[in-house]
Design an enzyme around this catalytic site. Structure first.
Site, PDB file in Angstrom:
ATOM      1  N   ASP A 122      43.905  37.614  41.848  1.00  0.00           N
ATOM      2  CA  ASP A 122      42.792  36.869  42.410  1.00  0.00           C
ATOM      3  C   ASP A 122      42.557  35.580  41.624  1.00  0.00           C
ATOM      4  O   ASP A 122      42.617  35.578  40.395  1.00  0.00           O
ATOM      5  CB  ASP A 122      41.544  37.755  42.354  1.00  0.00           C
ATOM      6  CG  ASP A 122      40.332  37.121  43.000  1.00  0.00           C
ATOM      7  OD1 ASP A 122      40.352  36.934  44.227  1.00  0.00           O
ATOM      8  OD2 ASP A 122      39.361  36.824  42.276  1.00  0.00           O
TER       9      ASP A 122
ATOM     10  N   GLU B 190      46.935  34.237  44.243  1.00  0.00           N
ATOM     11  CA  GLU B 190      46.084  33.474  45.152  1.00  0.00           C
ATOM     12  C   GLU B 190      45.781  32.126  44.510  1.00  0.00           C
ATOM     13  O   GLU B 190      45.170  32.069  43.444  1.00  0.00           O
ATOM     14  CB  GLU B 190      44.775  34.223  45.416  1.00  0.00           C
ATOM     15  CG  GLU B 190      43.809  33.423  46.285  1.00  0.00           C
ATOM     16  CD  GLU B 190      42.366  33.919  46.185  1.00  0.00           C
ATOM     17  OE1 GLU B 190      41.647  33.794  47.193  1.00  0.00           O
ATOM     18  OE2 GLU B 190      41.964  34.402  45.109  1.00  0.00           O
TER      19      GLU B 190
END
Length: 550
Positions: free
Chosen positions: A206, A276
């Site tokens: 993330d 990401e």
């Protein structure tokens, strides 16, 4: 471990990854929240889609201020989802079905109730005093610089005990870790090793470019609307996009940490990472830096295809730019995830058009060079849910309502059985988010085995992708056309496939390039395009795949 016995270390290249949002997938204990046992129960359904791996959004211990993206214990399961034993059972069941398991690692920040932060904020001299980004105020008491939080307001929060500010890119209850500290890196890598030893197949990282901030805490310059160095894709209502985020993320020191992360993974067999990257117009350069050389991330995904554009020009520009900038890296393409409006609502112009657009979108995605991520429910053609303000749970949406409605509309529970309460997601009186009628009507049992359904189309399309090695890692070349058509070839060895997609609402005719000779049409159920003498005729929102001879 039998899943890795084939020694296929590159299983991730060209893989289809299915994202599961645990609290919305399947509830088995009647509390209105999905759980790990629910995912295990539904694994045969996931396997029936023909995917290679699942990506589990966070299930770690958390106060759930940001639905689990605020971790308080990286090495345990939150009780609302179950136990470590439940996770082990899930992983064993997935591996038995040939499905690999990727988990979400949220290591740019923790919850403010994490023991690390509790200790860090207790004084300026404790052993973890520098584990988070702390800074003195300016002489007038204001924040150290102009950095902003994505979730609204300044990117700094005052702490009265230390008499300092701490940085937070998201909620004030999500303090940012100080990656300039080797102790922090070591502690985080130890939590990664915990899951590697438990047998996970990979990690979705993330906000992977948020790990480091500028040591000097310099102000971000304003974002010029026409500049090529823009900020994160953010709703217009969010001032975060008004800055050029030069100093609060994407720092050069991140490269060395990613190399440390990869070195740890390489001690294990056939593990993979997908990062990401939210970095505005710089995203492709960041992806290139993070995936090049074979010593950092295996692949990344960006926000390029997560916007409102579903046009030939936009898709071609994104893919073409990636292929030019990211020479030896790998991409993971996606149209939807847990942070954006569902793509049938973004792409379709009418409700009647939604199933057609859903089928066309997966056909495009499956034909692209790269790996692909699917988000739970997109295989049903689910539209974005329209929710009332009082139903919202997302702090981002609550903060910017009504200009921005947040992310709850794509996080509603998975509809399994159309006629049941909450579409079979839970037996509770109330689920954590409502299941709208429009989504319940598209439930799995309403589409399963139904010829022409979006679900059937997904299964057939993914089967086609898996049956043709050229679609897994073959080269990709665009074909110039003066029409609004997406045309390209995929080539591997002696096999070449031609794809032509008409994403417009008007019929079109594609003229074959000089010297191109077509062979058999590869069946793509649901489309009606046909070859003629030297051309291909396509209806509106139509597609074709044809073998190329010679």
């Amino acid at each position: 471990m039998a899943l890795r016995a084939d020694g296929n270390a590159d299983w991730w290249r060209g893989a289809v990854i299915y994202q599961v949002y645990p609290r919305s997938f399947q509830d088995t204990n009647g509390d209105g929240l999905g759980d790990l046992k629910g995912i295990t129960q539904r694994l045969p359904y996931i396997a029936s889609l023909g995917v290679d791996a699942i990506w589990l959004s966070p299930f770690f211990k958390s106060p759930m201020a940001d639905m689990g993206y605020d971790v308080s214990d990286y090495c345990d399961v939150d009780p609302i989802f179950g136990t470590l034993a439940d996770f082990d059972e899930l992983m064993a069941a997935a591996h038995a079905l040939g499905i690999r398991v990727i988990i979400d690692q949220v290591i740019s920040h923790t919850s403010d109730v994490h023991p690390w932060f509790v200790e860090s904020r207790s004084s300026r001299t404790n052993p973890k005093a520098d584990w988070y980004v702390w800074a003195d105020p300016k002489t007038d008491g204001t924040a150290p610089n102009n950095w902003l939080s994505i979730f609204g307001g300044p990117g700094w929060e005052w702490d009265g005990v230390r008499r300092q500010y701490y940085q937070h890119n998201f909620l004030t209850s999500q303090p940012d870790l100080n990656f300039h500290s080797k102790d922090v890196q070591d502690a985080l890598l130890a939590t990664v090793k915990f899951w590697l030893d438990r047998g996970v197949d990979g990690f979705r990282l993330d906000t992977v470019n948020y790990y480091f901030c500028d040591k000097l805490l310099r102000d971000n310059p304003p974002h010029e609307p026409d500049a090529s160095d823009g900020g994160l894709d953010a709703p217009d209502s969010n001032p975060y996009g008004m800055q050029n985020h030069l100093y609060d993320k994407t720092q050069p020191e991140n490269i060395c940490f990613l190399q440390r992360f990869r070195a740890l993974l390489d001690r294990y067999e056939a593990r993979a990472t997908v990062g990401e990257v939210g970095d505005g117009a710089r995203s492709l350069k960041t992806v290139a830096a993070y995936t090049s050389g074979g010593d950092k991330l295996h692949m990344c995904y960006t926000f390029d295809l997560l916007g409102p554009d579903f046009t030939a020009a936009h898709i071609r520009n994104c893919v073409d730019a990636f292929q030019k900038v990211v020479v030896d890296g790998w991409v993971c393409w996606a149209f939807s995830n847990h942070d954006v409006n569902r793509h049938v609502s973004r792409f379709a112009k009418t409700e009647e058009e939604q199933p057609v657009v859903a089928k066309l979108a997966i056909s495009v995605l499956a034909a692209l060079r790269g790996s692909i991520c699917l988000y739970q429910g997109e295989e049903l053609g689910l539209p974005e849910a329209e929710l009332a303000f009082e139903d919202l749970r997302d702090p981002y949406g609550i903060r910017f309502w009504p200009a921005f409605k947040g992310r709850d509309g794509c996080r509603t529970p998975m509809p399994w059985e159309a006629a049941k309460a909450h579409a079979g997601f839970t037996t509770a009186e109330k689920s954590w988010l409502p299941v709208p009628y429009e989504q319940a009507a598209l439930a799995v049992d309403a589409q399963d085995g139904l010829e022409g359904s979006v679900l059937s189309h997904y299964r057939q399309t993914l089967a086609l992708r898996k049956s043709r090695p050229v679609l897994m890692d073959g080269s990709m070349s665009f074909i110039d056309t003066n029409q609004d058509l997406l045309a390209f070839t995929r080539t591997k060895g002696s096999e070449t496939l031609l794809f032509v997609f008409n994403l417009t609402r008007l019929p079109a005719e594609f003229r074959l390039p000089v010297g191109m000779s077509l062979g058999d049409v590869v069946p793509m159920p649901g489309f009606e395009a046909a070859t003629a003498a030297g051309s291909i005729k396509l209806k509106a929102l139509d597609a074709i795949c044809v073998e190329v001879r010679g």
